[in-house]
Enzyme design. Structure first.
Site, PDB file in Angstrom:
ATOM      1  N   PRO C   2       0.804  -1.224   0.000  1.00 32.33           N
ATOM      2  CA  PRO C   2       0.000   0.000   0.000  1.00 32.33           C
ATOM      3  C   PRO C   2       0.845   1.286   0.000  1.00 32.33           C
ATOM      4  O   PRO C   2       2.027   1.248   0.335  1.00 32.33           O
ATOM      5  CB  PRO C   2      -0.790  -0.112   1.306  1.00 32.33           C
ATOM      6  CG  PRO C   2      -0.608  -1.491   1.801  1.00 32.33           C
ATOM      7  CD  PRO C   2       0.702  -1.939   1.260  1.00 32.33           C
ATOM      8  N   LEU C   9       0.989  19.251  10.222  1.00 31.48           N
ATOM      9  CA  LEU C   9       1.624  20.553  10.388  1.00 31.48           C
ATOM     10  C   LEU C   9       3.120  20.350  10.549  1.00 31.48           C
ATOM     11  O   LEU C   9       3.577  19.401  11.198  1.00 31.48           O
ATOM     12  CB  LEU C   9       1.067  21.259  11.629  1.00 31.48           C
ATOM     13  CG  LEU C   9      -0.277  21.939  11.403  1.00 31.48           C
ATOM     14  CD1 LEU C   9      -0.825  22.506  12.698  1.00 31.48           C
ATOM     15  CD2 LEU C   9      -0.161  23.079  10.365  1.00 31.48           C
ATOM     16  N   GLY C  11       6.963  20.804  11.842  1.00 33.86           N
ATOM     17  CA  GLY C  11       7.463  20.997  13.191  1.00 33.86           C
ATOM     18  C   GLY C  11       7.824  19.702  13.908  1.00 33.86           C
ATOM     19  O   GLY C  11       8.430  19.740  14.962  1.00 33.86           O
ATOM     20  N   ARG C  12       7.463  18.556  13.340  1.00 31.85           N
ATOM     21  CA  ARG C  12       7.904  17.299  13.940  1.00 31.85           C
ATOM     22  C   ARG C  12       9.421  17.148  13.730  1.00 31.85           C
ATOM     23  O   ARG C  12       9.950  17.534  12.694  1.00 31.85           O
ATOM     24  CB  ARG C  12       7.192  16.097  13.303  1.00 31.85           C
ATOM     25  CG  ARG C  12       5.984  15.642  14.091  1.00 31.85           C
ATOM     26  CD  ARG C  12       4.895  16.664  14.109  1.00 31.85           C
ATOM     27  NE  ARG C  12       3.774  16.270  14.976  1.00 31.85           N
ATOM     28  CZ  ARG C  12       2.583  16.796  14.904  1.00 31.85           C
ATOM     29  NH1 ARG C  12       2.326  17.762  14.040  1.00 31.85           N
ATOM     30  NH2 ARG C  12       1.638  16.400  15.731  1.00 31.85           N
TER      31      ARG C  12
END
Lengths: 62, 62, 62, 62, 62, 62
Positions: C2, C9, C11-12
């Site tokens: 798959p 958002l 920022g990780r």
């Protein structure tokens, strides 16, 4: 250009889809200055068995 | 937020889809700190006649 | 197959992204029976100025 | 890698889809240097009632 | 119409992108009968830190 | 739900984007009956070097 994709749960009537496409196009033309004849809209239906929030499919929500 | 889309060949059972959505949501919550109720998952089925690798549709692969 | 797309958002940290990709892949393999080496994950960062809920961009929310 | 998505109005024959996937894969391999067996193509059909230009659905165009 | 999206790892030259877009458009026109001026192509670059196969980001692969 | 993605050439001002998101949300709420706080909009900028019509990138058009 612009290209707008609208993804919704299935079940809207043709009349709602027709109005949605028209009003969204109006909004894009009015706010971005794009030529009306260049605005493209794609509608995508989701089934309740293909859409989950919080880890639970809509088809399984009470 | 976050929004997760999972595109697979059609044929999974409802039970597999339910488990997939639940476990993927667990994984996203655990690793990103997102709130569980904000994680959205979309499932998309592909038919074998709509998916090709190496220039050959799956419906044509031996 | 798959194919999984995760839109979040920005920022990780790299560490969070690495863990997210690994755990989501685990979850897909466990629940769908797909071969691990065939699971593809795309990460997409959103800026707060490109994402709105209720008609208000995140960059404009108090 | 690369991943190619081709979105068209429904109605192409299987023969056209087969040729399209093959020739597009040829074009990508020739121009980018990607390995043929790594080129993935997804075909997506649109219905005329899901596609609008200039604010009018194709199913409503004269 | 048709709309083609090509997602690749960043790093192709402008010359490769120009040729890719031209040849893919040729392939679509030849095989589907679409008018050349109606074929739209979107190119999307992926970074190695945003793309994983088998649960490992490309930026982490040896 | 609904999820709206708007893909445009880069260059709109923040003010235009803010207005676009607000008016498109209004249009979706008005025509589909969705709750305003459930309407999600994603904006995506395209560069002229990533977008082609008729086989020619916008960055190459006279």
């Amino acid at each position: 250009m612009p290209y707008v994709t609208i993804k919704m749960l299935a079940g809207r009537t043709d009349e709602q889809k027709r109005a949605c496409v028209e009003k969204v196009t109006d909004a894009v033309v009015e706010t971005t200055g794009a030529s009306r004849e260049k605005v493209v809209v794609f509608l995508e239906d989701m089934e309740k068995s293909e859409y989950a929030v919080g880890g639970v499919l809509f088809s399984d929500q009470a």
